[in-house]
Design a protein around this motif. Structure first.
Motif, PDB file in Angstrom:
ATOM      1  N   ASP A  81      -8.816-110.609  16.715  1.00  0.00           N
ATOM      2  CA  ASP A  81      -8.640-111.905  15.834  1.00  0.00           C
ATOM      3  C   ASP A  81      -7.235-112.228  16.236  1.00  0.00           C
ATOM      4  N   ASP A  82      -6.330-112.846  15.452  1.00  0.00           N
ATOM      5  CA  ASP A  82      -5.095-113.629  15.822  1.00  0.00           C
ATOM      6  C   ASP A  82      -4.059-112.462  16.088  1.00  0.00           C
ATOM      7  N   GLN A  83      -4.284-111.353  15.295  1.00  0.00           N
ATOM      8  CA  GLN A  83      -3.195-110.226  15.429  1.00  0.00           C
ATOM      9  C   GLN A  83      -3.451-109.008  16.202  1.00  0.00           C
ATOM     10  N   ASN A  84      -4.644-108.609  16.238  1.00  0.00           N
ATOM     11  CA  ASN A  84      -5.196-107.319  16.734  1.00  0.00           C
ATOM     12  C   ASN A  84      -6.346-107.489  17.697  1.00  0.00           C
ATOM     13  N   ILE A  85      -6.104-106.393  18.526  1.00  0.00           N
ATOM     14  CA  ILE A  85      -7.527-106.082  19.194  1.00  0.00           C
ATOM     15  C   ILE A  85      -8.150-104.754  18.565  1.00  0.00           C
ATOM     16  N   TYR A  86      -9.646-105.055  18.596  1.00  0.00           N
ATOM     17  CA  TYR A  86     -10.152-103.848  18.108  1.00  0.00           C
ATOM     18  C   TYR A  86     -11.237-103.037  18.870  1.00  0.00           C
ATOM     19  N   ILE A  87     -11.201-101.827  18.821  1.00  0.00           N
ATOM     20  CA  ILE A  87     -12.219-101.083  19.533  1.00  0.00           C
ATOM     21  C   ILE A  87     -13.005-100.426  18.988  1.00  0.00           C
ATOM     22  N   ALA A  88     -14.229-100.185  19.280  1.00  0.00           N
ATOM     23  CA  ALA A  88     -15.064 -99.286  18.351  1.00  0.00           C
ATOM     24  C   ALA A  88     -15.902 -98.408  19.461  1.00  0.00           C
ATOM     25  N   GLY A  89     -16.072 -96.942  19.243  1.00  0.00           N
ATOM     26  CA  GLY A  89     -16.748 -96.107  20.001  1.00  0.00           C
ATOM     27  C   GLY A  89     -17.784 -95.342  19.078  1.00  0.00           C
TER      28      GLY A  89
END
Length: 723
Positions: A81-89
């Protein structure tokens, strides 16, 4: 005898099969799309953004073998999003039993912990990046990637990010949120380098999404896939952090009869000049919470190298600290604020470091210290400037200038200075099999001596079966790097190393093979051989990750100065005398996945004009996930014509992780060589991300009469403000 063993080892080195082929990183691309709904870190992955995200799957095994897909299935996804990168495992697991987790303490060791990890190369330079990993118990580990990740991850770096883990009967799921402000990247970028890894110690398997040959560290950046953004990246936004601290400390020097209670305040600040360039500021920094150095028995003729642990010096430290070699460093940050093991107050400092663009990288550092009358030290200013240019895929050329300037009171002393200028070329091939370094350094000081240069060349070839190193060094008699680490001068050195691995397809071994090591020193004025070390050994790596190595060494030393081989104040051997001796050695490390594991080693043989028998090891017990107990031990029995001495070093250690935010560590060091018994105990409460309360106790006792020498107790609070 030695010559025959070396010939046999050479014969073994020239045989063996070639390395098999694995898919290339260009085949691995992962699309990342902007999140369409809010991501909640809970391990459920029930958001629409995750349901529609592209998946990185079909991980490839990296060890114990690298020619097949992973036995255990792992999938990874990314969104932002505008503020963060998200990772899922999603880490599937059908094997019964507990996970291998060292403790709940942050910055665990990845090779000995079940974990899911992600690696970023935001500039696609295959040189510097970021690593984040999470264990099944949601313990975090973050670090910097330097030197292309070939030598692992620097976990001394700390920053703000978030994760949650949820365990199911057949898998565990991790969600990670990393603020863009935590990372360094180029505005407008559309691609990053990326890789995902999974360490599953139940199956004794390490795997990666984009395959990494087992001859390399799994963090090696030359083998990353590509993260493809659906739109060019914007700015990270205003990124200013202030980290003030307050402390009160008690210090008692009982040998000199002095005691004091001293309050103190100071602050660090981090200012993102751009998304890729960071300004670090520090005012009256204090590093009392940093663990004391681990003691070792020093039987060498030179000073020992101890790594930097202070947080301010860590980020982009490779720009400054990796210039040169381990024994020819023009810049060593431990020269700043430390003298003879004692802290020297730092008034203030600043460091500008990072990327100017995809090709250029810069580092500027300036620190000012106070004078310390008791130590005979005057105020000093320390500066370093580094400029690096990327060449090709992952090679670079770097220039460095280091300056120490002394002061007389508040006035600059024009005759009190030391400077070093250097130029360095680092070569890394596209597949990382070839690496090399060549550098030239010149020192300048008020002596105006004529021979003040140092230069060296190092090259390595590394693949599935072979590791071959060539190294030569030249250091002039008057080369003087006062802010660096150069333990010896006036020499020319050759150091070739050869290692051969024979892999097996079945049985108890993963690989076995010989290793040859040579190190020769000559006086570079008359080219007289003054020292040499030759060794031949054989190594075994077992399927259960146990290791065994045994071999023989041949030594020759011609002393250039009188030297006491026990370093205990015993009678010194005279200069100009040559000594030749042989040593047999062996080392065994047990399966580290077991809760109770150990290391044993020993060597026996000659030692200058006498004999030496060394044995030691470590015993470790993991009461996971709440405690780790260990004890290190080393005994050196030295028998010389005028000296018989037994040197003992015992270091018990206990780490307690009551929660993921409350830790207690204590260790003891009993060293008869320095006649010192040290106690260091540290309580840390991380009450908010990157905000801590520390309570630290350090005691030193004499080992002969066991009287206390000094004591320090510090209570320190620091808080991370994001502005």
């Amino acid at each position: 005898m030695i010559q025959k063993l070396l010939l046999v080892s050479w014969a073994l080195l020239i045989a063996g099969p070639l390395m098999g082929q694995i898919p290339g990183p260009e085949n691995y691309r992962l699309d990342i799309r902007r999140a369409t709904d809010e991501i909640t870190l809970d391990g459920l992955l029930d958001e629409a953004s995750w349901q529609s995200a592209a998946r990185a799957k079909d991980f490839y095994q990296q060890s114990p073998y690298d020619t097949t897909y992973a036995i255990t299935r792992t999938e990874a996804m990314a969104t932002y999003d505008d503020q963060n990168i998200y990772i899922a495992g999603i880490c599937y697991d059908s094997t019964a039993g507990d996970y291998t987790v060292q403790s709940l303490k942050r910055d665990f060791s990845y090779p000995v912990t079940d974990a899911f990890g992600v690696f970023f190369d935001p500039f696609l330079d295959k040189t510097n990046g970021f690593s984040f990993a999470v264990s099944p118990l949601n313990v975090q580990r973050e670090g910097l990637l330097q030197n292309g990740g070939n030598f692992g991850v620097t976990t001394s770096w700390d920053n703000r990010w978030f994760s949650e883990v949820k365990q199911y009967h057949d898998r565990w799921v991790v969600e990670i949120k990393i603020p863009f402000k935590t990372l360094r990247f180029k505005e407008g970028a559309t691609e990053w380098g990326i890789n995902f890894s999974r360490n599953n110690l139940k199956k004794n398997e390490n795997s990666a999404w984009s395959p990494v040959p087992r001859a390399f560290n799994i963090a090696t950046m030359n083998y990353y896939g590509t993260l493809v953004w659906d739109a060019p990246l914007g700015k990270a936004g205003t990124n200013v952090s202030l980290i003030p601290y307050v402390l009160t400390g008690y210090q008692g020097d009982y040998q000199n009869g002095t005691e004091s209670v001293t309050p103190n305040i100071g602050a660090d600040a981090k200012v993102a000049v751009t998304s890729a360039l960071n300004l670090d500021l520090t005012f009256n920094p204090d590093f009392s919470q940093v663990e004391v150095d681990r003691q070792v028995t020093n039987l060498s003729r030179f000073n020992l190298f101890f790594p930097e642990r202070r947080q301010f010096f860590i980020e982009n430290s490779d720009l400054f600290a990796n210039f040169g070699f381990s024994r020819i460093r023009p810049f060593f940050s431990r020269r700043i604020g430390l003298a003879s093991g004692q802290a020297v107050p730092i008034l203030a400092g600043a460091r500008l470091s990072g990327k100017l663009n995809n090709k250029w990288r810069i580092g500027l550092l300036n620190m000012q210290t106070e004078g310390v009358t008791e130590l005979g030290l005057r105020p000093q200013n320390y500066s370093a400037a580094v400029l690096q240019r990327q060449l090709g895929t992952s090679s670079n050329v770097t220039g460095i200038f280091v300056n120490r300037q002394g002061f007389d009171g508040r006035s600059l002393d024009p005759d009190d200075y030391n400077r070093v200028a250097g130029l360095e070329f680092n070569l890394v091939s596209k597949d990382a099999k070839w690496r090399g370094k060549a550098f030239f350094q010149h020192s300048f000081d008020d002596t105006q001596a004529g021979r003040q240069t140092a230069n060296a060349v190092w090259a390595r070839y590394n693949d599935q079966n072979w590791t071959i190193d060539y190294n030569h060094e030249w250091v002039d008699e008057d080369f003087n790097a006062e802010i660096g680490f150069v333990p010896r001068n006036k020499y020319f050195r050759l150091e070739p190393i050869m290692r051969r691995r024979f892999y097996t397809d079945k049985g108890p071994l993963i690989w076995h093979g010989p290793r040859l090591y040579f190190s020769w020193y000559w006086n570079n004025e008359n080219f007289q051989n003054i020292e040499r070390q030759s060794s031949a050994s054989y190594e075994f790596l077992f399927q259960n990750r146990a290791e065994f190595r045994a071999g023989i060494e041949d030594w020759f030393v011609e002393l250039q100065n009188p030297f006491d081989p026990s370093r205990t104040g015993a009678p010194a051997l005279p200069a100009g005398q040559g000594y030749n001796w042989q040593v047999f050695f062996a080392r065994y490390r047990s399966d580290f996945r077991k809760r109770l594991n150990f290391v044993l080693y020993g060597n026996y043989g000659g030692y200058y004009s006498g004999e030496k028998f060394t044995y030691g090891g470590s015993l470790n017990y993991r009461a996971q996930p709440y405690a780790v107990f260990s004890v290190d031990f080393e005994q050196n029995n030295i028998a010389l014509p005028d000296t018989v001495v037994a040197l003992t070093l015992i270091s018990p250690r206990a780490e307690f992780a009551f929660t993921r935010s409350l830790f207690f560590t204590t260790f003891f060091q009993f060293n008869t060589q320095t006649q010192n018994f040290n106690i260091n105990a540290r309580l840390q409460w991380r009450f908010k991300p990157m905000s801590d309360l520390f309570v630290v106790l350090t005691d030193n006792y004499g080992t002969e009469q066991f009287g206390i020498r000094n004591r320090a107790v510090v209570v320190k609070l620091n808080y991370w403000f994001t502005l």
